[in-house]
Design an enzyme around this catalytic site. Structure first.
Site, PDB file in Angstrom:
ATOM      1  N   GLU A  97      36.685  18.343 184.570  1.00  0.00           N
ATOM      2  CA  GLU A  97      36.266  16.943 184.456  1.00  0.00           C
ATOM      3  C   GLU A  97      36.881  16.322 183.208  1.00  0.00           C
ATOM      4  O   GLU A  97      37.217  17.027 182.251  1.00  0.00           O
ATOM      5  CB  GLU A  97      34.720  16.914 184.412  1.00  0.00           C
ATOM      6  CG  GLU A  97      34.065  15.571 184.216  1.00  0.00           C
ATOM      7  CD  GLU A  97      34.336  14.533 185.306  1.00  0.00           C
ATOM      8  OE1 GLU A  97      35.530  14.253 185.555  1.00  0.00           O
ATOM      9  OE2 GLU A  97      33.377  13.980 185.859  1.00  0.00           O
ATOM     10  N   ASP A  98      37.007  15.000 183.219  1.00  0.00           N
ATOM     11  CA  ASP A  98      37.568  14.322 182.046  1.00  0.00           C
ATOM     12  C   ASP A  98      36.547  14.223 180.910  1.00  0.00           C
ATOM     13  O   ASP A  98      36.837  14.577 179.774  1.00  0.00           O
ATOM     14  CB  ASP A  98      38.140  12.939 182.402  1.00  0.00           C
ATOM     15  CG  ASP A  98      37.138  12.025 183.130  1.00  0.00           C
ATOM     16  OD1 ASP A  98      36.018  12.464 183.454  1.00  0.00           O
ATOM     17  OD2 ASP A  98      37.498  10.859 183.382  1.00  0.00           O
ATOM     18  N   ASP A 101      29.274  12.342 180.267  1.00  0.00           N
ATOM     19  CA  ASP A 101      28.626  11.232 179.569  1.00  0.00           C
ATOM     20  C   ASP A 101      27.108  11.392 179.753  1.00  0.00           C
ATOM     21  O   ASP A 101      26.482  12.172 179.039  1.00  0.00           O
ATOM     22  CB  ASP A 101      29.186   9.938 180.173  1.00  0.00           C
ATOM     23  CG  ASP A 101      28.755   8.683 179.448  1.00  0.00           C
ATOM     24  OD1 ASP A 101      28.655   8.713 178.215  1.00  0.00           O
ATOM     25  OD2 ASP A 101      28.530   7.653 180.115  1.00  0.00           O
ATOM     26  N   ARG A 163      45.067   4.830 181.532  1.00  0.00           N
ATOM     27  CA  ARG A 163      45.068   6.279 181.782  1.00  0.00           C
ATOM     28  C   ARG A 163      46.328   6.951 181.253  1.00  0.00           C
ATOM     29  O   ARG A 163      46.342   8.144 180.987  1.00  0.00           O
ATOM     30  CB  ARG A 163      44.995   6.554 183.295  1.00  0.00           C
ATOM     31  CG  ARG A 163      43.722   6.115 183.969  1.00  0.00           C
ATOM     32  CD  ARG A 163      43.665   6.701 185.373  1.00  0.00           C
ATOM     33  NE  ARG A 163      42.710   6.043 186.240  1.00  0.00           N
ATOM     34  CZ  ARG A 163      41.411   6.337 186.309  1.00  0.00           C
ATOM     35  NH1 ARG A 163      40.900   7.267 185.536  1.00  0.00           N
ATOM     36  NH2 ARG A 163      40.614   5.707 187.140  1.00  0.00           N
TER      37      ARG A 163
HETATM   38  P1  IMP Z   1      28.399  10.738 183.725  1.00  0.00           P
HETATM   39  O1  IMP Z   1      27.679   9.591 183.069  1.00  0.00           O
HETATM   40  O2  IMP Z   1      28.290  11.996 182.917  1.00  0.00           O
HETATM   41  O3  IMP Z   1      27.928  10.915 185.146  1.00  0.00           O
HETATM   42  O4  IMP Z   1      29.942  10.371 183.736  1.00  0.00           O
HETATM   43  C1  IMP Z   1      30.509   9.710 184.810  1.00  0.00           C
HETATM   44  C2  IMP Z   1      31.921   9.260 184.568  1.00  0.00           C
HETATM   45  O5  IMP Z   1      31.914   8.137 183.705  1.00  0.00           O
HETATM   46  C3  IMP Z   1      32.899  10.204 183.892  1.00  0.00           C
HETATM   47  O6  IMP Z   1      33.413  11.166 184.751  1.00  0.00           O
HETATM   48  C4  IMP Z   1      33.979   9.213 183.495  1.00  0.00           C
HETATM   49  O7  IMP Z   1      34.827   8.951 184.595  1.00  0.00           O
HETATM   50  C5  IMP Z   1      33.176   7.971 183.156  1.00  0.00           C
HETATM   51  N1  IMP Z   1      33.079   7.811 181.692  1.00  0.00           N
HETATM   52  C6  IMP Z   1      32.041   8.097 180.894  1.00  0.00           C
HETATM   53  N2  IMP Z   1      32.310   7.801 179.603  1.00  0.00           N
HETATM   54  C7  IMP Z   1      33.571   7.313 179.600  1.00  0.00           C
HETATM   55  C8  IMP Z   1      34.435   6.827 178.552  1.00  0.00           C
HETATM   56  O8  IMP Z   1      34.127   6.780 177.358  1.00  0.00           O
HETATM   57  N3  IMP Z   1      35.668   6.408 178.958  1.00  0.00           N
HETATM   58  C9  IMP Z   1      36.086   6.428 180.266  1.00  0.00           C
HETATM   59  N4  IMP Z   1      35.313   6.876 181.253  1.00  0.00           N
HETATM   60  C10 IMP Z   1      34.062   7.311 180.936  1.00  0.00           C
HETATM   61 MG    MG Z   2      35.317  10.634 186.104  1.00  0.00          MG
END
Ligand code: IMP
Ligand code: MG
Length: 174
Positions: A97-98, A101, A163
């Site tokens: 995963e990137d 969050d 990106r």
């Molecule tokens: P989650 O909130 O952990 O479910 O994250 C969901 C998605 O939000 C991640 O996979 C990213 O694609 C995107 N995301 C969260 N924080 C960032 C950020 O700082 N920059 C870009 N994308 C983000």
């Molecule tokens: Mg993502």
């Protein structure tokens, strides 16, 4: 309103170091195994391609595209936009995963993939933003912990853009 991306948070050199550290660890932990790498589109496309080229064991690369949203009565719903091409039953699976969050996406994705009975299921994230977590999700492998800022570059986007940066920058709305 304009977007300012001039502040570099992580340099390309630091990303290279992070890749070496993570791949050394993965090469030790999965030695003698066949690893199924599942990159999460779109954000992890660069990280996945950089990481797999540093792995020594036999590797199968697959991708998923998912998103999560908070439902009215449930804590979260996972929408699978693109599913895996291969069956993961009995396989050693590593989700790439990137960024983690809130942790919602990975918690829900892990829950779904566990039902397919992989031999093992772990997560490797390039970046972790623990300040925003709404659950107890902890990645098995984490490249770098980042502060509570919106970041772009190295695959991470703002509305599909930025990106292509080869470093990580902090987004400022000015
Ligand atoms: P989650 O909130 O952990 O479910 O994250 C969901 C998605 O939000 C991640 O996979 C990213 O694609 C995107 N995301 C969260 N924080 C960032 C950020 O700082 N920059 C870009 N994308 C983000
Ligand atoms: Mg993502």
């Amino acid at each position: 309103m304009a977007i300012d991306t001039s502040r570099v948070l992580v340099t390309h050199e630091q990303i290279e170091e992070m890749l070496t550290r993570l791949s050394d660890q993965l090469n030790r932990d999965y030695e003698g195994k066949h690893l199924v790498v599942v990159g999460i589109l779109t954000g992890a496309f660069i990280f996945t391609s950089d990481l797999v080229r540093r792995l020594n064991m036999p590797v199968t690369v697959d991708f998923m595209q998912v998103s999560s949203y908070v439902g009215e009565i449930s804590s979260g719903v996972l929408k699978i936009k693109k599913d895996l091409s291969y069956d993961i039953a009995g396989k050693d699976v590593l989700i790439v995963e990137d960024i983690v969050d809130t942790g919602r996406t990975l918690e829900l994705l892990m829950e779904q993939l566990r039902k397919r009975n992989p031999a093992s299921l772990k997560v490797c994230t390039a970046f972790d933003k623990p300040a925003r977590r709404v659950n107890s999700f902890v990645p098995d492998y984490n490249g770098l912990t980042v502060p509570d800022e919106f970041i772009v570059g190295y695959g991470l986007d703002l509305d599909g853009e930025y990106r292509n940066f080869d470093d990580i920058r902090i987004v400022r709305k000015v």
